[in-house]
Scaffold this motif. Sequence first.
Motif, PDB file in Angstrom:
ATOM      1  N   TYR A   1       3.563  -1.345  -6.486  1.00 63.57           N
ATOM      2  CA  TYR A   1       3.696  -2.173  -7.689  1.00 63.57           C
ATOM      3  C   TYR A   1       5.089  -1.936  -8.269  1.00 63.57           C
ATOM      4  CZ  TYR A   1      -1.311  -3.230  -7.746  1.00 63.57           C
ATOM      5  OH  TYR A   1      -2.556  -3.686  -7.424  1.00 63.57           O
TER       6      TYR A   1
ATOM      7  N   ASN B   1      -6.664  -4.661 -14.178  1.00 65.92           N
ATOM      8  CA  ASN B   1      -6.468  -4.846 -12.747  1.00 65.92           C
ATOM      9  C   ASN B   1      -6.550  -6.302 -12.330  1.00 65.92           C
ATOM     10  OD1 ASN B   1      -6.014  -2.201 -11.829  1.00 65.92           O
ATOM     11  ND2 ASN B   1      -8.180  -1.725 -12.004  1.00 65.92           N
TER      12      ASN B   1
ATOM     13  N   GLN C   1      -7.587   0.424 -16.250  1.00 66.15           N
ATOM     14  CA  GLN C   1      -6.441  -0.395 -16.589  1.00 66.15           C
ATOM     15  C   GLN C   1      -6.718  -1.852 -16.241  1.00 66.15           C
ATOM     16  OE1 GLN C   1      -3.188   1.035 -14.269  1.00 66.15           O
ATOM     17  NE2 GLN C   1      -4.366   1.075 -12.407  1.00 66.15           N
TER      18      GLN C   1
ATOM     19  N   GLU D   1     -10.318  -3.745  -8.598  1.00 68.82           N
ATOM     20  CA  GLU D   1      -9.765  -3.359  -7.319  1.00 68.82           C
ATOM     21  C   GLU D   1     -10.745  -3.658  -6.186  1.00 68.82           C
ATOM     22  OE1 GLU D   1      -6.820  -2.482  -6.759  1.00 68.82           O
ATOM     23  OE2 GLU D   1      -5.963  -1.499  -8.515  1.00 68.82           O
TER      24      GLU D   1
ATOM     25  N   ARG E   1      -2.124  -5.955 -12.256  1.00 68.48           N
ATOM     26  CA  ARG E   1      -1.855  -4.841 -13.173  1.00 68.48           C
ATOM     27  C   ARG E   1      -0.785  -5.196 -14.208  1.00 68.48           C
ATOM     28  NH1 ARG E   1      -1.681   0.749  -9.604  1.00 68.48           N
ATOM     29  NH2 ARG E   1      -3.732   0.556  -8.634  1.00 68.48           N
TER      30      ARG E   1
ATOM     31  N   ASP F   1       4.618   0.487 -11.444  1.00 68.67           N
ATOM     32  CA  ASP F   1       3.825   1.696 -11.211  1.00 68.67           C
ATOM     33  C   ASP F   1       4.281   2.481  -9.994  1.00 68.67           C
ATOM     34  OD1 ASP F   1       2.363   1.037 -13.400  1.00 68.67           O
ATOM     35  OD2 ASP F   1       0.584   0.361 -12.312  1.00 68.67           O
TER      36      ASP F   1
END
Length: 305
Positions: free
Chosen positions: A182, A128, A126, A108, A151, A185
């Motif tokens: 997202y 990314n 996670q 990120e 992601r 998400d």
Amino acid sequence: MRKTGIFAVSLSFLLFSSASQGQENDEVWIDTMHKSISESVMDSAQWFDNFFAKANKQEDQHALGEVRLRLGWEPRSRELNEFEAKLKVRVKLPNLKNRVDLILSDYEDNPDDKVRAGRVNDINRQDNFSLALRYKNKPDSGLSHRLGFGRRFQYFAKSRYRDTANILPDLNLRYDASIYYYNRDGFGSDLGLGLDYDYSKEMLLRFENRFYFRDKSKDWLWQHSWQALQQINDRTAVVYGYYIEGLSRPNYRLEEYLLSVKFRRNTQREWLFYDIEPFILWRRDENFSASFGIALRIEGFFGER
């Protein structure tokens, strides 16, 4: 052992060996390798930028490309196979008036400085990996927008604003905020607020706060850190750090805290760095029992920054 871990250890050992040996053939090899990769990065950046050139007209500037590669191994008591491999590629496009960047990254925008073992929540662990175009109305604007994939190949849109304010001659305030979406998400946002105090010519004191809201889990992840950054000489720095992290659900509570001392050294080559970071970690899922470890990292920059 994961393939990433094997690759990280193998390449780290190879680069450490090449950087430390003083023989002429090793120096030629590693410098040739760096030059070759950097030229490939710049050629690829220029090739991509040419897609946006107007007919029979191109900007006088050349496209710039930068690759940042970091490999690390962070063994600790109760966990020896903690490996890290991070990659970030950024391409500046003068044919789009330097208002659009192409960014490929596997972390990120605001990766914290904590060791990987101290990131127990999925927002930091996670996948990314992302590929996105970043747009700014002006090259130096604090407001930017991104469109791309990330992601686990979700498409996303993200807007961010960041700026710095000088409160006192030796005190700076840093702040940023972003909102993103997202497709699987859902929505999320993060807020950051930090203070930098120039304690002396050799030392900077830093206080950092970050809050992440996750629509998928309907909670907040919060992080606070206190750091002292000390410049030893032109090539060596030490970072003393204390970090805490927690969640807002089921209640606002501490999940982990970490103490570390990071030694960062620039080798004889300006593009190559290495870190040695002893640390002590306490985590809720380990009943806050102390875990001792050390992080070993190597980081290289290729292309032009």
